[in-house]
Design a protein around this motif. Structure first.
Motif, mmCIF file in Angstrom:
data_model
loop_
_atom_site.group_PDB
_atom_site.id
_atom_site.type_symbol
_atom_site.label_atom_id
_atom_site.label_comp_id
_atom_site.label_asym_id
_atom_site.label_seq_id
_atom_site.Cartn_x
_atom_site.Cartn_y
_atom_site.Cartn_z
ATOM 1 N N SER A 1 41.382 47.554 33.242
ATOM 2 C CA SER A 1 42.438 47.934 32.301
ATOM 3 C C SER A 1 43.763 48.161 33.027
ATOM 4 O O SER A 1 44.824 47.773 32.529
ATOM 5 N N SER A 2 43.716 48.777 34.205
ATOM 6 C CA SER A 2 44.961 49.003 34.945
ATOM 7 C C SER A 2 45.544 47.693 35.454
ATOM 8 O O SER A 2 46.772 47.523 35.494
ATOM 9 N N GLN A 3 44.692 46.758 35.836
ATOM 10 C CA GLN A 3 45.186 45.452 36.271
ATOM 11 C C GLN A 3 45.820 44.700 35.106
ATOM 12 O O GLN A 3 46.854 44.037 35.272
ATOM 13 N N LYS A 4 45.236 44.811 33.930
ATOM 14 C CA LYS A 4 45.819 44.162 32.748
ATOM 15 C C LYS A 4 47.186 44.758 32.427
ATOM 16 O O LYS A 4 48.119 44.041 32.057
ATOM 17 N N GLU A 5 47.299 46.073 32.568
ATOM 18 C CA GLU A 5 48.595 46.714 32.326
ATOM 19 C C GLU A 5 49.626 46.252 33.352
ATOM 20 O O GLU A 5 50.797 46.049 33.016
ATOM 21 N N SER B 1 38.828 44.908 41.531
ATOM 22 C CA SER B 1 38.094 45.097 40.284
ATOM 23 C C SER B 1 36.617 45.362 40.552
ATOM 24 O O SER B 1 36.010 46.271 39.958
ATOM 25 N N ALA B 2 36.022 44.571 41.452
ATOM 26 C CA ALA B 2 34.604 44.774 41.777
ATOM 27 C C ALA B 2 34.363 46.178 42.314
ATOM 28 O O ALA B 2 33.343 46.811 41.997
ATOM 29 N N ASP C 1 28.638 46.392 31.178
ATOM 30 C CA ASP C 1 29.203 46.521 29.838
ATOM 31 C C ASP C 1 30.723 46.396 29.806
ATOM 32 O O ASP C 1 31.444 47.240 30.356
ATOM 33 N N GLY C 2 31.188 45.320 29.182
ATOM 34 C CA GLY C 2 32.611 45.142 28.941
ATOM 35 C C GLY C 2 33.473 44.981 30.168
ATOM 36 O O GLY C 2 34.697 45.040 30.063
ATOM 37 N N ALA C 3 32.868 44.773 31.323
ATOM 38 C CA ALA C 3 33.644 44.738 32.563
ATOM 39 C C ALA C 3 34.017 43.331 32.991
ATOM 40 O O ALA C 3 34.869 43.155 33.868
ATOM 41 N N GLY C 4 33.386 42.314 32.398
ATOM 42 C CA GLY C 4 33.647 40.950 32.824
ATOM 43 C C GLY C 4 32.891 40.558 34.076
ATOM 44 O O GLY C 4 33.158 39.512 34.665
#
Length: 334
Positions: free
Chosen positions: A48-52, A201-202, A253-256
């Motif tokens: 989420s922080s990377q998307k922001e 991310s990982a 869950d939901g992490a890609g």
């Protein structure tokens, strides 16, 4: 954006700038990023922080222009396709990767396909099995699970050289690519630019990760391809107390991301430094005994109870250029 319309017109007339219909500046994700919708491509692994951060870059580009971005920001913007990828000679492509690096194993037969590798992709010549001395072949096979072909030994030694180089650089992680890899969503330049963000991310989702698999995952077929279970006892005989590893990809869950078990196709893996140290030590001691690379690495991990710490993006990132009429590292090994 900082040039006047007259300067741009004159530049195009003199051939300095491309014609307007051939000029590519914005990538396909500039609009989705600004809107906060899903990015186009295999970017489901972004936190989420990377998307922001990506959205902030998109807004900055739209409001003030790409010229205000620093080198790290510009490389990320091109990697996630906010901007069209630019010439590798631009400074941002030479900007150091965060705490790690990328290595390419290049065979002589494919050098013409990698005439201009990304600046942050260090090239190591492949160790060709066909050129190994007979005495070295005998010595290694005397310490192998089964007699290995020259090509299998060459691939082991090529990857060993990469792990050693990464440790010499004191990298915390290393993306190791073989020369027939193909980033299915763009250019190798963009994949190299994504590497540090994949690692970040990982780490959020699995702080103890040891290996990130970017190539295709085939855990269903892995154990079927081992012709004799006696050749991989570390994998086929579970040790008492060892953590279980998934025989099929398990989504986080939901992490890609998926948690994965042993899989073949080691042409685009990211290794963490502790694992690379163990691999180099195991290679020197031949413990466990040698096997083909994409069996032996998993055996080493099993010996250290690390098989539960492997991730792969849910969406495929790297495939092979099998359609190209030139041999890969594996093909060239013979």
């Amino acid at each position: 954006p900082q040039l006047s319309a007259t300067q741009i017109k004159e530049g195009r007339a003199e051939g300095i700038f491309p014609p307007r219909d051939k000029e590519k500046v914005f990538g396909k994700n500039i609009a989705p990023a600004i809107k906060g919708t899903q990015l186009i491509g295999a970017f489901g692994w972004l936190t989420s922080s990377q998307k922001e951060r990506v959205r902030g870059l998109a807004v900055e580009i739209l409001n003030r222009g790409a010229e205000v971005l620093n080198d790290a920001q510009r490389r990320l913007a091109e990697a996630v396709e906010l901007l069209f990828p630019t010439d590798a000679r631009n400074s941002w492509h030479s900007h150091p990767l965060d705490h790690g690096g990328a290595l390419l194993i290049l065979s002589p037969e494919r050098q013409h396909l990698w005439a201009f590798p990304p600046p942050r992709l260090e090239v190591l010549p492949a160790t060709m099995g066909a050129t190994l001395p007979a005495a070295q072949i005998r010595s290694m096979n005397a310490r192998a699970r089964r007699p290995l072909a020259r090509g299998e030994l060459g691939i082991l030694l090529s990857n060993d050289a990469c792990w050693k180089r990464a440790l010499e650089h004191r990298w915390e992680w290393a993306l190791v690519l073989e020369d027939d890899m193909q980033y299915v969503h763009g250019l190798p330049l963009q994949l190299v630019g994504l590497a540090e963000h994949l690692v970040a991310s990982a780490t959020v989702h699995e702080p103890e990760w040891q290996l990130i698999v970017l190539s295709g995952v085939d855990t269903d077929d892995f154990f079927g391809c081992i012709s004799d279970p006696a050749h991989a006892p570390s994998l086929t005989r579970r040790r008492p107390g060892a953590a279980r590893f998934p025989r099929q990809p398990l989504p986080l869950d939901g992490a890609g991301w998926n948690r994965v078990g042993p899989t073949c196709h080691a042409f685009a893996w990211i290794y963490r430094a502790p694992l690379m140290r163990r691999l180099v030590d195991a290679m020197a001691r031949a413990q466990p005994p040698y096997n083909p690379l994409d069996i032996w690495v998993w055996e080493v991990m099993a010996e250290h109870d690390l098989l539960a710490h492997v991730l792969a993006p849910e969406q495929l990132l790297v495939s092979t250029q099998r359609a190209v009429a030139a041999s890969s590292v594996k093909d060239a090994q013979g």
